[in-house]
Structures are given as structure tokens and as C-alpha cells.
Design an enzyme around this catalytic site. Sequence first.
Site, PDB file in Angstrom:
ATOM      1  CG  ASN A 189      -0.186  -0.089   2.499  1.00 52.03           C
ATOM      2  OD1 ASN A 189       0.587   0.800   2.828  1.00 52.03           O
ATOM      3  ND2 ASN A 189      -0.352  -1.186   3.237  1.00 52.03           N
ATOM      4  CG  PHE A 217      -2.552   5.258  13.428  1.00 53.14           C
ATOM      5  CD1 PHE A 217      -1.726   5.106  14.528  1.00 53.14           C
ATOM      6  CD2 PHE A 217      -2.532   6.465  12.741  1.00 53.14           C
ATOM      7  CE1 PHE A 217      -0.892   6.141  14.935  1.00 53.14           C
ATOM      8  CE2 PHE A 217      -1.708   7.497  13.133  1.00 53.14           C
ATOM      9  CZ  PHE A 217      -0.880   7.345  14.232  1.00 53.14           C
ATOM     10  CG  ASP A 271      -6.202  -5.734   6.751  1.00 56.93           C
ATOM     11  OD1 ASP A 271      -5.660  -5.786   7.870  1.00 56.93           O
ATOM     12  OD2 ASP A 271      -6.750  -4.715   6.307  1.00 56.93           O
ATOM     13  CE  LYS A 309      -8.731  -3.893  14.493  1.00 55.65           C
ATOM     14  NZ  LYS A 309      -8.089  -4.990  13.781  1.00 55.65           N
TER      15      LYS A 309
HETATM   16  O1  PMT Z   1       3.137   6.043   6.471  1.00 54.59           O
HETATM   17  P1  PMT Z   1       2.479   7.337   6.024  1.00 54.59           P
HETATM   18  O2  PMT Z   1       2.629   7.561   4.534  1.00 54.59           O
HETATM   19  O3  PMT Z   1       2.908   8.510   6.844  1.00 54.59           O
HETATM   20  O4  PMT Z   1       0.901   7.173   6.241  1.00 54.59           O
HETATM   21  C1  PMT Z   1       0.387   7.138   7.522  1.00 54.59           C
HETATM   22  C2  PMT Z   1      -0.749   6.102   7.657  1.00 54.59           C
HETATM   23  C3  PMT Z   1      -1.924   6.551   6.812  1.00 54.59           C
HETATM   24  C4  PMT Z   1      -0.267   4.716   7.210  1.00 54.59           C
HETATM   25  C5  PMT Z   1      -1.127   6.060   9.188  1.00 54.59           C
HETATM   26  O5  PMT Z   1      -1.493   7.323   9.621  1.00 54.59           O
HETATM   27  C6  PMT Z   1      -2.254   5.095   9.458  1.00 54.59           C
HETATM   28  O6  PMT Z   1      -3.425   5.422   9.378  1.00 54.59           O
HETATM   29  N1  PMT Z   1      -1.883   3.839   9.807  1.00 54.59           N
HETATM   30  C7  PMT Z   1      -2.840   2.715   9.982  1.00 54.59           C
HETATM   31  C8  PMT Z   1      -3.066   2.011   8.671  1.00 54.59           C
HETATM   32  C9  PMT Z   1      -3.941   0.780   8.799  1.00 54.59           C
HETATM   33  O7  PMT Z   1      -3.481  -0.301   8.562  1.00 54.59           O
HETATM   34  O8  PMT Z   1      -5.162   1.019   9.275  1.00 54.59           O
HETATM   35  P2  PMT Z   1      -6.256  -0.141   9.537  1.00 54.59           P
HETATM   36  O9  PMT Z   1      -7.472   0.600   9.915  1.00 54.59           O
HETATM   37  O10 PMT Z   1      -6.301  -1.073   8.364  1.00 54.59           O
HETATM   38  O11 PMT Z   1      -5.687  -0.953  10.761  1.00 54.59           O
HETATM   39  C10 PMT Z   1      -6.063  -0.692  12.115  1.00 54.59           C
HETATM   40  C11 PMT Z   1      -4.863  -0.899  13.041  1.00 54.59           C
HETATM   41  O12 PMT Z   1      -4.513  -2.293  13.026  1.00 54.59           O
HETATM   42  C12 PMT Z   1      -3.616  -0.140  12.678  1.00 54.59           C
HETATM   43  O13 PMT Z   1      -3.020   0.340  13.853  1.00 54.59           O
HETATM   44  C13 PMT Z   1      -2.738  -1.191  12.013  1.00 54.59           C
HETATM   45  O14 PMT Z   1      -1.340  -0.912  12.226  1.00 54.59           O
HETATM   46  C14 PMT Z   1      -3.155  -2.464  12.727  1.00 54.59           C
HETATM   47  N2  PMT Z   1      -3.067  -3.681  11.901  1.00 54.59           N
HETATM   48  C15 PMT Z   1      -3.533  -3.723  10.628  1.00 54.59           C
HETATM   49  C16 PMT Z   1      -3.435  -4.902   9.899  1.00 54.59           C
HETATM   50  C17 PMT Z   1      -2.865  -6.033  10.496  1.00 54.59           C
HETATM   51  N3  PMT Z   1      -2.730  -7.149   9.826  1.00 54.59           N
HETATM   52  N4  PMT Z   1      -2.439  -5.976  11.769  1.00 54.59           N
HETATM   53  C18 PMT Z   1      -2.557  -4.841  12.486  1.00 54.59           C
HETATM   54  O15 PMT Z   1      -2.163  -4.793  13.648  1.00 54.59           O
END
Ligand code: PMT
Length: 416
Positions: free
Chosen positions: A210, A323, A280, A341
Site C-alpha cells: 500500500n 490507528f 490484511d 481490538k
Molecule cells: O506512512 P504514512 O505515509 O505517513 O501514512 C500514515 C498512515 C496513513 C499509514 C497512518 O497514519 C495510518 O493510518 N496507519 C494505519 C493504517 C492501517 O493499517 O489502518 P487499519 O485501519 O487497516 O488498521 C487498524 C490498526 O490495526 C492499525 O493500527 C494497524 O497498524 C493495525 N493492523 C492492521 C493490519 C494487520 N494485519 N495488523 C494490524 O495490527
Amino acid sequence: MKNKRKVLKNKNILLGVTGGAAAYKAVDLVRRMKDEGASVVVIMTAASKNFITPLSLEIASGNRVYSGVFDDPMSHINLPRNADLMAIAPATANIIGKFANGIADDLLSTCLLSFKGKVVIAPSMNWRMYDNPIFQENLRRLTAHGVMQTGPDRGTLACGEEGIGRMADVSEIIETIKSAFSKKDFFKKRIILTAGPTREYLDPVRFLSNRSSGKMGYAIARACIRRGAEVILVSGPSCLKQPQGLKSFFRVETAQEMRDAMFKRLAETDIVIMAAAPADFSPEKKEKAKIEKSGKLSVNFKNTPDILSEIGQLKNKPILVGFAAETGRRLDRAKKKLIQKNADMIVFNNVTAVGSGFDVDTNEITIIRKNKELSLPLMTKDNAAEAILDAVSDTMKKQAKSGPIQRLRANHRRRR
Ligand code: PMT
């Protein structure tokens, strides 16, 4: 754009420029300090004028440039008395030697001796001089007295040789200066941070990923270091330079590798902040050889480990910050993530808003806690990082007051 959190706002910085090849970078340094809100007065040594003119620094700083002890009879007392911090960049072996031995024979060395605040030095010289044990002794002496050193870096030196001795990047010098003014509310706290994307391979050359650049996570890492934390950064592929002062750095590619790197260090951790964008899904099978282009390709995917959830389920979980990258203002989805979570905080990130989210220097976030919500305007990722840490610091204080588990964890760490 609102930018209320300039760490150097209203700070008076006295910058000493000495006679090194990197002296020309002082102009950029002065500009960057002013951008951060500081007022800068420059003292030049006689030797530095061989590399750069006083006029350049006068224009950049907007202030008179000082040089001779007798140009203005009381300047060796008045200039340091009015300064909040002194920085020397570049700092030659000569000024470091004088400072370490209390020699005061020109305006800059006299000011250093009469100054009562924090001093930052950015050494710059040939590697042979840097390696010299007498010089190293001088450097140790200064750092033992609390002088903050930044750099030098390794690379091609002015003489054409390779080695250690290049002045630290201007952004690193700024970072050290900011750190001198930062509160230390995370002193000795162990923090695992994640940043950047992951790559989930289809074959040895193709992957699912991504647009995360790592900028948000690296900004949080820098802020944590400034505020005194011991930072373990687990980063997916990113072009960004490793922040200086990390305790450890793990470079990973896949979500599984990110999980494994984090779990290795989790037992000793007080806080986890996950700004990374791990995938994911991952292809069920990684082909050993490059997939040939022959007709239609269909791929089956499996789920990757949900690291945030897994940490949220731990019995003695650290303070957990996730996040939520959402397309649109879907705060409801972010709030759901906080509960599902079992996180202490979710940073909602509308990644489709202009100037927010992936691969930009700014972000628009809402910090969501169980009974609290703080929506912030578009701001630099550095400032967003500070705001997130303020909220974590508040959570930390509340947990220390009320949570027996957190108290036990804190005591256990303190005893070790
Ligand atoms: O890196 P940059 O270009 O500065 O961009 C910043 C950002 C947009 C990446 C950052 O601000 C951000 O939003 N990060 C979270 C991205 C994300 O994966 O969001 P999510 O809503 O899909 O995941 C929720 C949370 O679960 C996140 O904290 C993620 O790190 C975590 N996660 C996600 C997938 C996974 N397999 N395991 C996880 O723990």
C-alpha cells in the site's frame, strides 16, 4: 495550516559557526531554526569567514552577526545571558578542544564559558582528527558535562576521503535542539512503534502493498526520543532515514515478520503504537519462480495476523495505541476498532482528506479514547505525533493512578 506546536517558538538560540567545510550549511540551519519559531544570533570565528560571509548569516538570521571579543565590550556576557541554548555547527576539533579545556580566547569560546544553559555541538572534521584519542577525550569530557552531540556522519569528506566526520544533517541538528527543549515525560519508557507498509509476495518479484511511506510512524519515533523514551522501531519498507537515538530498529517486509519482531520485545514494553499499515491479506501461496504471463491469473488470499488485536488480548498488555485508516469520515468504524481490538486509543485517520494520510507530511487526525474524543485540524505529522504522545502521557498517568497491573508492570521495570 494551523501549527501551534512549534517547539522552538520564542526560544533564543546563539549559534556558533566555526571554520569547517560544512560552514555553508549554517545558512540553512539558521533558516530552519527560524521556521521552527526561534530567534537566532550568530557568532562567527575568524576561521569560519574563509568559508562563508557574515552577510549571508546576517540576512538569514535577520540579526547582527558577532565575531570579535572587543567589537562590543560586554557581548561575551550579554549574548549568552539572553540565550536559551547555544549550538555550535560546524564544531571543529579546535573549538571542541578549547571548550573541553576551559580556554576562552575569542568571542565564541568566551561565550561558551559564560553560558549557563544547554549546548549542542555538531562536530565536523577529517576522520583522522576525529579518531585522535586526545580529541575523543575532549569529546567525552564535554558529553559527560551534559553537552549534547549530534553526528558526525560517515561519508565522503571535504578532502575526498571516506570516513566519519561529516557534519550531521541539518534536520538532525534541529532534532537535537528540539530535544533539548522537550519535556521528558516518557523518560525510560519502552515503546514499540510500527511504521510503513508491508509487502505480501505472490512470487519473488511481485507483491501486494500500500501507499504508506512511514512518515507518520517515523515522526512518532522522533517525538518519543525527544521526550526521553527508549524506542524500538519496527518498520516496513521505507526510504526514510532511521531516526537518531533509537534503541533498536527492525526492518521487516511482511505482516508476519512485523508481528514476530514485535512479540520478541513485547514483554519489556510499556507502550505500543501501531502507525504501520500492515496488509490484511497475503497470497495463500508464494510461488518460487516468477509467475509467467499466460492467460488469466487468479490468486487466493489468506488473512495476515491481526497484530493489534493479538496484543489487545494479552493479559498484561502494554498501553496500546492503534490507528484507523478510513476512506471518509468514518469515526464509527474507528470507534468499533477501539472496542474490538481492546486498544486504549485509536488514532482515526481520514486518508482521503486533502493533505491527510498516506505519503504526505501532514495529517488530520481524531484521537479516540473510551470516554474522550479530540479532533485536530490539519497539521504536520511532527505536530500530530506530539498530540498523540500528549494523549498517551495522559492515559499513562491515569493508569498509574488506578490500574494495579500497570503499577506492577511499572514497579517491575523500575526494579530491573
Ligand atoms: O506512512 P504514512 O505515509 O505517513 O501514512 C500514515 C498512515 C496513513 C499509514 C497512518 O497514519 C495510518 O493510518 N496507519 C494505519 C493504517 C492501517 O493499517 O489502518 P487499519 O485501519 O487497516 O488498521 C487498524 C490498526 O490495526 C492499525 O493500527 C494497524 O497498524 C493495525 N493492523 C492492521 C493490519 C494487520 N494485519 N495488523 C494490524 O495490527
